[in-house]
Enzyme design. Sequence first.
Site, PDB file in Angstrom:
ATOM      1  N   GLU A 275       0.764  -1.256   0.097  1.00 54.78           N
ATOM      2  CA  GLU A 275      -0.028  -0.110   0.080  1.00 54.78           C
ATOM      3  C   GLU A 275       0.849   1.199   0.031  1.00 54.78           C
ATOM      4  O   GLU A 275       0.888   2.108   0.777  1.00 54.78           O
ATOM      5  CB  GLU A 275      -0.938  -0.090   1.239  1.00 54.78           C
ATOM      6  CG  GLU A 275      -1.934  -1.192   1.005  1.00 54.78           C
ATOM      7  CD  GLU A 275      -2.862  -1.290   2.478  1.00 54.78           C
ATOM      8  OE1 GLU A 275      -3.907  -1.682   2.376  1.00 54.78           O
ATOM      9  OE2 GLU A 275      -2.279  -1.036   3.467  1.00 54.78           O
ATOM     10  N   TYR A 366      -6.851 -13.608   7.979  1.00 54.18           N
ATOM     11  CA  TYR A 366      -6.856 -12.332   8.450  1.00 54.18           C
ATOM     12  C   TYR A 366      -7.713 -12.145   9.860  1.00 54.18           C
ATOM     13  O   TYR A 366      -9.028 -12.024   9.320  1.00 54.18           O
ATOM     14  CB  TYR A 366      -7.087 -11.142   7.334  1.00 54.18           C
ATOM     15  CG  TYR A 366      -6.184 -10.662   7.016  1.00 54.18           C
ATOM     16  CD1 TYR A 366      -4.907 -11.366   6.657  1.00 54.18           C
ATOM     17  CD2 TYR A 366      -5.944  -9.189   6.631  1.00 54.18           C
ATOM     18  CE1 TYR A 366      -3.830 -10.513   5.968  1.00 54.18           C
ATOM     19  CE2 TYR A 366      -4.814  -8.478   6.056  1.00 54.18           C
ATOM     20  CZ  TYR A 366      -3.828  -9.231   5.680  1.00 54.18           C
ATOM     21  OH  TYR A 366      -2.527  -8.484   5.199  1.00 54.18           O
ATOM     22  N   PHE A 367      -7.100 -12.378  10.866  1.00 54.96           N
ATOM     23  CA  PHE A 367      -7.996 -12.701  12.013  1.00 54.96           C
ATOM     24  C   PHE A 367      -8.562 -11.310  12.583  1.00 54.96           C
ATOM     25  O   PHE A 367      -8.752 -11.250  13.686  1.00 54.96           O
ATOM     26  CB  PHE A 367      -7.079 -13.251  13.118  1.00 54.96           C
ATOM     27  CG  PHE A 367      -6.929 -14.847  12.707  1.00 54.96           C
ATOM     28  CD1 PHE A 367      -7.649 -15.218  11.674  1.00 54.96           C
ATOM     29  CD2 PHE A 367      -6.011 -15.400  13.386  1.00 54.96           C
ATOM     30  CE1 PHE A 367      -7.534 -16.572  11.098  1.00 54.96           C
ATOM     31  CE2 PHE A 367      -5.954 -16.905  13.043  1.00 54.96           C
ATOM     32  CZ  PHE A 367      -6.607 -17.464  11.804  1.00 54.96           C
ATOM     33  N   GLU A 418      -5.891  -2.190  14.285  1.00 50.76           N
ATOM     34  CA  GLU A 418      -6.857  -1.150  14.440  1.00 50.76           C
ATOM     35  C   GLU A 418      -7.842  -0.958  15.364  1.00 50.76           C
ATOM     36  O   GLU A 418      -8.165  -0.018  15.936  1.00 50.76           O
ATOM     37  CB  GLU A 418      -7.262  -0.713  12.801  1.00 50.76           C
ATOM     38  CG  GLU A 418      -6.411  -0.118  12.000  1.00 50.76           C
ATOM     39  CD  GLU A 418      -5.821  -1.550  11.213  1.00 50.76           C
ATOM     40  OE1 GLU A 418      -5.929  -2.492  11.377  1.00 50.76           O
ATOM     41  OE2 GLU A 418      -5.591  -1.152   9.857  1.00 50.76           O
TER      42      GLU A 418
END
Length: 473
Positions: A275, A366-367, A418
């Site tokens: 990204e 993706y946990f 996050e």
Amino acid sequence: MPDIAIVPAPRELTLHEGRWTTADPVGEAVRDVVENLDATEYRIEITTEGARLTAGSEDALRHAETTYAQLVEAAEPVEDGKVAVPLAHVADAPRFGWRGMMLDVARHFMPKEFVLKIIDVLALHRLNVLHFHLTDDQGWRVEIEAYPRLTEVGAWRDHTMVGRMSHGQTEFEYDGTRHGGFYTKDELREIVAYAAERGITVVPEIDLPGHMQAAIAAYPELGNHPDRQLTVRPYWGISEDVLNVNDATVEFVKTVLREVLEIFPSPYVHLGGDECPSVQWAESDEAQKRQAELGLDEPGQLQGWFTAQVAEVLAEEGRRLVGWDEMVETDCPKDAVIMAWRSAQRGVVAAKAGHEVVMAPCESVYFDYYQGDPETEPLAIGGNIPLEKVYDFEPVPAELSEEEKALIVGTQCQIWTEYMEGPEQVGYMLLPRLSAFAERAWGSPKVSYDEFLGRLRPHLARIEKLGVNYRPL
Ligand code: ACM
């Protein structure tokens, strides 16, 4: 036959009629590193005479111990304080060399004590890599002596956005709470040593040249607008503020990496690469000049050049570069190990380009994704990866040739933080999905999801004993 609940299940487990009666099954077991097994193999033999653990290396012997400890839980008390241990034969070895978990401590800082617990969790599941995501736009977590502002400034943000960020969002509500923290070099060395004692390699990640806003806030001269004072980013998403491609910035990053390499003996070092928008390079006279000098067609290609420059430090020290799958598109070094995250298909592309690949696809491992109904689950980034889906994950894409399949060196689950403020939230999102993931990483025989759940229920008590939170079944 007794109930045996080993997680991840060994490749081969045979139970025999009869028992070994002993006062101390762990203390009485004989242990040996032997030459006739490969480095990753181990065996356990329990007969009426006793138990013998053999392995091809100290690491494999540790795996034998972990399995054995779970096996002897099935021992039943008999007279005189003795127990009767079921007779068993175990022949085991992992399917993959890289069995990892990534922990993001940049979005939310996690105390050292919790990182050590995570290492215990990995060891319990015979996993062997902790990928430590140490830097991002929202925080810099590793002490660098040459550049103290990286932690004095970069480790702290004034506040954090509230709620879930939506695509294109520019206005935010903030929580009014300063957040941050970092690990000193001594603390990181303690983490590395604790992991090494448990057969786990800590792979540090310094994410670059994007995801660097915390560093640019600390040292504005690293950015494409040195006259602008950025803050450590208080909200999520992708920042357009990326490193500039000047010689001085290359040297800055090399100095940082030299210090990182001193802390982390890992043969692998992750330099991010995900990204990284190139809008600022397209607008910058200096970046445009560099692009022309190098004869590159597009500003985005500067990423490959930049990464190759700073990766020289890794090569000098004999370390392997690891990067997220965007790196494949940026003319990265051919010996870079690629971590496929955007999809399993990205792993296919990387393997076909001849790279070794760690499969970490967001659709499966993706946990930070939901694991149940968003109406009743804690706020998460999105997606839906329930436990059964993890159990069904197959790390090696069927469409690869045998030669390409051999390039899939491992697999890894991800905890991006996050929406996880601390250990309690991380534990809830990680476990027991990590237990299902460990079965696939190890290559446990796939009997059925119900059979797995039968082993998982008693296994949760082991997780509880480590003092880590989990989502109840
Ligand atoms: C990633 O999730 N940006 C690697």
